[in-house]
Each structure stands twice: as structure tokens, then as C-alpha cells.
Enzyme design. Structure first.
Site, short mmCIF file in Angstrom:
data_model
loop_
_atom_site.label_atom_id
_atom_site.label_comp_id
_atom_site.label_asym_id
_atom_site.label_seq_id
_atom_site.Cartn_x
_atom_site.Cartn_y
_atom_site.Cartn_z
N HIS A 238 0.82 -1.30 -0.09
CA HIS A 238 0.25 0.45 -0.09
C HIS A 238 0.94 1.39 0.15
CE1 HIS A 238 -3.04 -2.21 1.76
NE2 HIS A 238 -2.48 -3.16 2.13
O1 RIB Z 1 -5.46 0.07 5.13
C1 RIB Z 1 -3.35 0.20 4.58
C2 RIB Z 1 -3.00 0.97 5.56
O2 RIB Z 1 -3.10 0.52 6.83
C3 RIB Z 1 -0.99 1.26 5.02
O3 RIB Z 1 -0.65 1.96 5.49
C4 RIB Z 1 -0.75 -0.30 6.21
O4 RIB Z 1 0.74 0.34 6.98
C5 RIB Z 1 -2.19 -0.17 7.38
O5 RIB Z 1 -1.27 0.80 8.18
#
Ligand code: RIB
Ligand code: CA
Length: 318
Positions: A238
């Protein structure tokens, strides 16, 4: 050679946060890292940030941030990242320590020092950023752009409507999205399909490089959690998706539109309401309750090429 763009990363490491830090450090002028609650406790996310900086032999200051959301109950640690927040590999306890400046003050100081140049990456709950905006309104003219890993134009992960980083501090996200600072948002709609598969993990492990081997162990843990938890076939990276556009702007597609934070819905609190309608005429826009565009919102990515670029970068570490 053009000067490297200056970036500060606010994060909650987190397996994917770790990759975002290591990627940014190789391609950008990473002026600092600030930790925040989120995937795990502030104590653990801070320790993990220091461990990643140490693992990468990075000369980057780390400042400790806020331990809880602005105005809601904490949502609890993310099991996906394990008890420590960075489970899966044997990572030494870092010898480095945080600087003695609070993250909120450090963000303000870096924005002032690098006025109109600094890109602020928020890849965890946005508590530190919101506090900084409230403390120093001049950030609105000092910060070049805020790049957010958060939200989604489609499904959420932590609820059907909300993605974790937004849901973990909704009022903070609202403050950031309504700040008027140029925003670039990459949400779960793109990041859930953009991650390491087994071949990427095998490639890192086969490299014989120490950092890559540690990352391979971390990502194997994370991939298994995502497979069992969400049925995903990749360990979604992500957070690095919020960094990539400054290194290669051909890998993610954006539309400039309205992205608003829902604060009150029983089932939709924490949703990023992104207007992807193709409203053309002024009449259509006026009729359809359209709000002003405030963000570049990611709507697609060349995920495989993006991940290849990330793995190539991670393999440059010893
Ligand atoms: O939903 C994904 C996010 O939530 C990313 O930043 C992961 O590291 C968690 O923090
Ligand atoms: Ca994160």
C-alpha cells in the site's frame, strides 16, 4: 542532474511502511521520518521505524509522534503486521534513538526549512499531520503536496466502506483533506492489487543480500496473513504507492476530483467519498451536489511494473 525532491514520511511501520521508507531513501531526499500510532502502538511503530532506518543504514532523523487519535477510540493494532507490528523476521533492536523533537514540531520545522519544496507523505493515520496543521496554519503555503496512502474509491479493508489509515483517525483525515493543501491520494482500490507475490519474495531471497533476505522473511509473513485474511495472492504494498509517482509518474493513473471524508455515517464513517462521475456541463455539476476538486485520486496502476521497480530498488541494499 536534477536535485532530488524533498520528502518527509509520516508512518506506522508496518511491513509496507518499511518498504516505502527504503524505496524513498534511494530515490528522494528523505529529510525525516515521523512515527504515529496505527498498525501497532506508538512505542512499536517508533521502534520499527528506527529498525528500518538502521537496517538500511540511512542517515535520516526519526521523531516520535502521537500515540492516539484526535477524537475517537483507537481501533486497535492491525493483526496483519503481527504482535510487534513488524513480525516475520529476526530484526535487531535498534541502537538508534529518536530525536528530541516531537513529530508535530518536526513536521512544522521541516516544512518551514524546505518551504514550498517539501512533499509530506502520510502512510498511517493522519494524527500528526492534523495536529501540525492546527498548530501552524502557515503549513498550507509551506507544503508543496501531501501524498496520502489512504481511503478507497471502492471497497474498504477495515470496514466495507473505510480503509484503515482513514478509519483509525477520521477527524484527522478530515482536517487534512479539507486543508486546501494539494493532495495526492492512493487508496485501497489500487493498492490491494499492487504487491509482492511469491516470485518477488523468492527473488529477494535468492539475491544473497542481507536486507533483501530480511525483507523476504517479512513479506512471506505478510503475504500469508493477507492470503488467510483477505484471500489476496499478493502482499499489498500500500504505502510505497504514495511515493512512486515522484520517482516514475507513469505507473499510477490519477483523476483530479473531490475526495471528502465521511465523519458521521453509521456504516460509512471513514469512507473517502470520491466523485468519479463524469460530470461535464456546469449545469450537471450544479445539479448533482458536486463539491470542488481537492485531490488527485488514483484510479489505476501498472502494478507489475511498479512492483518490479520497487524490488529492483530494494535489491540495491546490502
Ligand atoms: O490500509 C492500508 C494501510 O494501513 C497501510 O498504510 C498499512 O501500513 C496500514 O497502516
Ligand atoms: Ca502504514
Amino acid at each position: 542532474m536534477t536535485a532530488r525532491q524533498k520528502i518527509l514520511i509520516d508512518c506506522d511501520p508496518g511491513h509496507d511502511d518499511a518498504v516505502a521508507i527504503l524505496f524513498a531513501a534511494r530515490h528522494m531526499d528523505l529529510v525525516g521520518i515521523t512515527s504515529v500510532h496505527g498498525n501497532n502502538s506508538l512505542e512499536n511503530t517508533t521502534r520499527n521505524a528506527l529498525a528500518v532506518v538502521e537496517m538500511g543504514k540511512l542517515d535520516v532523523p526519526v521523531a516520535r509522534g502521537c500515540a492516539e487519535p484526535l477524537a475517537q477510540e483507537a481501533v486497535g493494532i492491525a493483526a496483519m503486521h503481527g504482535k510487534s507490528g513488524l513480525d516475520g523476521a529476526d530484526i535487531p533492536v535498534p541502537e538508534r534513538t529518536v530525536i528530541d523533537t516531537h513529530a508535530v514540531d518536526f513536521i512544522i520545522a521541516m516544512a518551514e526549512q524546505h518551504r514550498e519544496e517539501l512533499i509530506l507523505a502520510t502512510i498511517g493515520p493522519e494524527t500528526n499531520i492534523a495536529m501540525a496543521l492546527r498548530r501552524e496554519p502557515r503549513l498550507k503555503s509551506w507544503i508543496r503536496e501531501i501524498t496520502v496512502m489512504g481511503g478507497s474509491t471502492t471497497t474498504g479493508n477495515v470496514t466495507p466502506a473505510a480503509e484503515f489509515n482513514i478509519f483509525a483517525d477520521v477527524e484527522a483525515a478530515w482536517t487534512v483533506f479539507e486543508s486546501g493543501i494539494p493532495l495526492r491520494m492512493v487508496g485501497y482500490n489500487v493498492t490491494r492489487q499492487t504487491g509482492f507475490d511469491q516470485s518477488d519474495i523468492d527473488r529477494m531471497r535468492a539475491s544473497g543480500r542481507s536486507v533483501a533476505a530480511t525483507l523476504a522473511d517479512l513479506m512471506a509473513f505478510y503475504l500469508e496473513k493477507q492470503r488467510v485474511g483477505y484471500g489476496l495472492t499478493v502482499a499489498p504494498m500500500h504505502d510505497v504507492c504514495a511515493i512512486v509517482p515522484y520517482v516514475d509518474d507513469s505507473l499510477i493513473d490519477y483523476v483530479h476530483t473531490s475526495a471528502r471524508i465521511e465523519k458521521t455515517g453509521t456504516y460509512t464513517r471513514g469512507m473517502t467519498v470520491c466523485d468519479l462521475r463524469t460530470l461535464k456541463s456546469a449545469e450537471a455539476i450544479n445539479m448533482r451536489h458536486a463539491s470542488a476538486a481537492n485531490a488527485l485520486v488514483a484510479v489505476g496502476a501498472r502494478s507489475r511494473a511498479l512492483i518490479d521497480r520497487v524490488v529492483d530498488t530494494l535489491l540495491t541494499y546490502d
